[in-house]
Write a protein that holds these residues in place. Structure first.
Motif, PDB file in Angstrom:
ATOM      1  N   ALA A  74      85.107 -68.821  41.812  1.00 53.47           N
ATOM      2  CA  ALA A  74      84.168 -67.697  41.831  1.00 53.47           C
ATOM      3  C   ALA A  74      84.779 -66.483  42.524  1.00 53.47           C
ATOM      4  N   TYR A  75      84.560 -65.335  41.925  1.00 52.16           N
ATOM      5  CA  TYR A  75      85.086 -64.085  42.478  1.00 52.16           C
ATOM      6  C   TYR A  75      83.998 -63.013  42.419  1.00 52.16           C
ATOM      7  N   PHE A  76      83.872 -62.241  43.524  1.00 50.45           N
ATOM      8  CA  PHE A  76      82.936 -61.121  43.571  1.00 50.45           C
ATOM      9  C   PHE A  76      83.670 -59.901  44.100  1.00 50.45           C
ATOM     10  N   SER A  77      83.474 -58.792  43.467  1.00 49.05           N
ATOM     11  CA  SER A  77      84.109 -57.559  43.939  1.00 49.05           C
ATOM     12  C   SER A  77      83.364 -57.034  45.166  1.00 49.05           C
ATOM     13  N   ARG A  78      83.928 -56.064  45.834  1.00 49.79           N
ATOM     14  CA  ARG A  78      83.310 -55.507  47.037  1.00 49.79           C
ATOM     15  C   ARG A  78      81.968 -54.837  46.731  1.00 49.79           C
ATOM     16  N   GLU A  79      81.802 -54.383  45.492  1.00 48.31           N
ATOM     17  CA  GLU A  79      80.571 -53.690  45.117  1.00 48.31           C
ATOM     18  C   GLU A  79      79.362 -54.615  45.032  1.00 48.31           C
ATOM     19  N   VAL A  80      79.589 -55.945  45.125  1.00 51.90           N
ATOM     20  CA  VAL A  80      78.495 -56.898  44.958  1.00 51.90           C
ATOM     21  C   VAL A  80      77.411 -56.699  46.013  1.00 51.90           C
ATOM     22  N   ALA A  81      77.760 -56.149  47.177  1.00 53.64           N
ATOM     23  CA  ALA A  81      76.786 -55.973  48.258  1.00 53.64           C
ATOM     24  C   ALA A  81      75.615 -55.097  47.828  1.00 53.64           C
ATOM     25  N   TYR A  82      75.898 -54.052  47.042  1.00 55.55           N
ATOM     26  CA  TYR A  82      74.802 -53.183  46.610  1.00 55.55           C
ATOM     27  C   TYR A  82      74.476 -53.322  45.116  1.00 55.55           C
ATOM     28  N   VAL A  83      75.417 -53.831  44.304  1.00 52.46           N
ATOM     29  CA  VAL A  83      75.153 -54.023  42.882  1.00 52.46           C
ATOM     30  C   VAL A  83      74.435 -55.351  42.630  1.00 52.46           C
ATOM     31  N   GLY A  84      74.736 -56.356  43.482  1.00 49.60           N
ATOM     32  CA  GLY A  84      74.114 -57.665  43.327  1.00 49.60           C
ATOM     33  C   GLY A  84      72.589 -57.615  43.283  1.00 49.60           C
ATOM     34  N   PRO A  85      71.937 -56.945  44.253  1.00 49.79           N
ATOM     35  CA  PRO A  85      70.473 -56.854  44.223  1.00 49.79           C
ATOM     36  C   PRO A  85      69.938 -56.190  42.949  1.00 49.79           C
ATOM     37  N   MET A  86      70.694 -55.217  42.426  1.00 49.16           N
ATOM     38  CA  MET A  86      70.265 -54.558  41.192  1.00 49.16           C
ATOM     39  C   MET A  86      70.335 -55.522  40.005  1.00 49.16           C
ATOM     40  N   ILE A  87      71.367 -56.379  39.994  1.00 49.54           N
ATOM     41  CA  ILE A  87      71.501 -57.374  38.933  1.00 49.54           C
ATOM     42  C   ILE A  87      70.328 -58.346  38.971  1.00 49.54           C
ATOM     43  N   ILE A  88      69.981 -58.799  40.180  1.00 55.78           N
ATOM     44  CA  ILE A  88      68.868 -59.743  40.334  1.00 55.78           C
ATOM     45  C   ILE A  88      67.559 -59.102  39.886  1.00 55.78           C
ATOM     46  N   GLU A  89      67.337 -57.850  40.255  1.00 55.05           N
ATOM     47  CA  GLU A  89      66.111 -57.157  39.853  1.00 55.05           C
ATOM     48  C   GLU A  89      66.053 -56.959  38.338  1.00 55.05           C
ATOM     49  N   ASP A  90      67.200 -56.655  37.742  1.00 51.41           N
ATOM     50  CA  ASP A  90      67.230 -56.505  36.277  1.00 51.41           C
ATOM     51  C   ASP A  90      66.924 -57.834  35.600  1.00 51.41           C
ATOM     52  N   ALA A  91      67.472 -58.929  36.147  1.00 44.35           N
ATOM     53  CA  ALA A  91      67.212 -60.254  35.576  1.00 44.35           C
ATOM     54  C   ALA A  91      65.727 -60.585  35.658  1.00 44.35           C
TER      55      ALA A  91
END
Length: 257
Positions: A74-91
């Protein structure tokens, strides 16, 4: 809205965790959406054990196996800290939209039961509730049309000749019902996947040099004849046992060669 949110979610996923995005081909599946929304932090997905994965709705042994395989690298870029919540909300939003769509389709199916024209059109394989409802709403009544060619022109399934000299070709009529045409194109495309004869006819047109849309319209033109005849004869589209073809007297004649 679903398409917009889904495309945005896919793009964000690809940016912050390409491997996670590649677990499934279609990102709007129940299992994948439930996986994305089961944790408040996207990175926590890489730490779920098999038992936790199997407790998530829609996830079975095979899907859990793919997730576990991804977790190992598994790999996550540094942007996951603020993009991750947006992905979850979109899902979460996609899940809500899918639920609303399902509820609307149930209502549509109930309404269609009261329409004879809907029963006729909806009996054709691939003509689902939404496309059927759209077509019935735009057609209104068959009495509006003097012939099946008139109906075909109205739904954009009868291109006009634009040949000149040695140049041979056709053009799409400008005065068509765009919503009806879109519904017809979608329904016929589904019909191609469900009926073997339709698939062969479509492929024959492609082999003749027709584009995808031209081949679909060619089949759609034949489907208009079938719909017209079924309506006039008060018949529905049937499938012969053991055969993947229509069976409605002459309306069910094999697709023309």
């Amino acid at each position: 809205e679903k398409v917009v949110v889904l495309n945005r979610m896919q793009a964000d996923l690809q940016a912050v965790s390409p491997g996670l995005a590649d677990i499934v081909e279609y990102k709007d599946g129940v299992a994948f959406l439930n996986l994305l929304t089961c944790c408040s932090n996207l990175q926590d997905l890489s730490r779920l054990d098999k038992k936790e994965l199997l407790s998530i709705g829609g996830i079975g042994e095979a899907f859990a196996g793919r997730v576990i395989k991804w977790q190992k690298k598994a790999y996550f870029s540094r942007e996951v800290a603020y993009v991750g919540p947006m992905i979850i909300e979109d899902a979460k939003r996609i899940i809500e939209i899918k639920r609303s769509i399902d509820e609307l389709e149930e209502k549509i199916e109930d309404i269609l039961k009261s329409s004879k024209l809907a029963e006729t059109i909806g009996s054709i394989p691939g003509f689902g509730a939404v496309c059927t409802a759209e077509l019935v709403a735009e057609i209104g009544t068959m009495e509006r049309f003097s012939s099946e060619r008139s109906l075909a022109l109205y739904l954009g399934m009868a291109p006009l000749d634009k040949s000149s000299g040695k140049c041979q070709g056709t053009r799409t009529p400008t005065q068509i019902n765009k919503r009806g045409k879109a519904a017809m194109m979608t329904a016929v495309a589904h019909n191609i996947r469900k009926v073997e004869e339709s698939k062969r006819y479509y492929q024959k047109k492609r082999d003749e040099g027709k584009s995808h849309n031209q081949a679909v319209r060619a089949l759609g033109r034949h489907m208009i004849r079938v719909i017209w005849s079924m309506t006039k004869r008060n018949e529905i589209y049937e499938i012969r046992e053991g055969e993947n073809k229509t069976c409605s007297d002459e309306t069910s004649a094999a697709i023309p060669a």
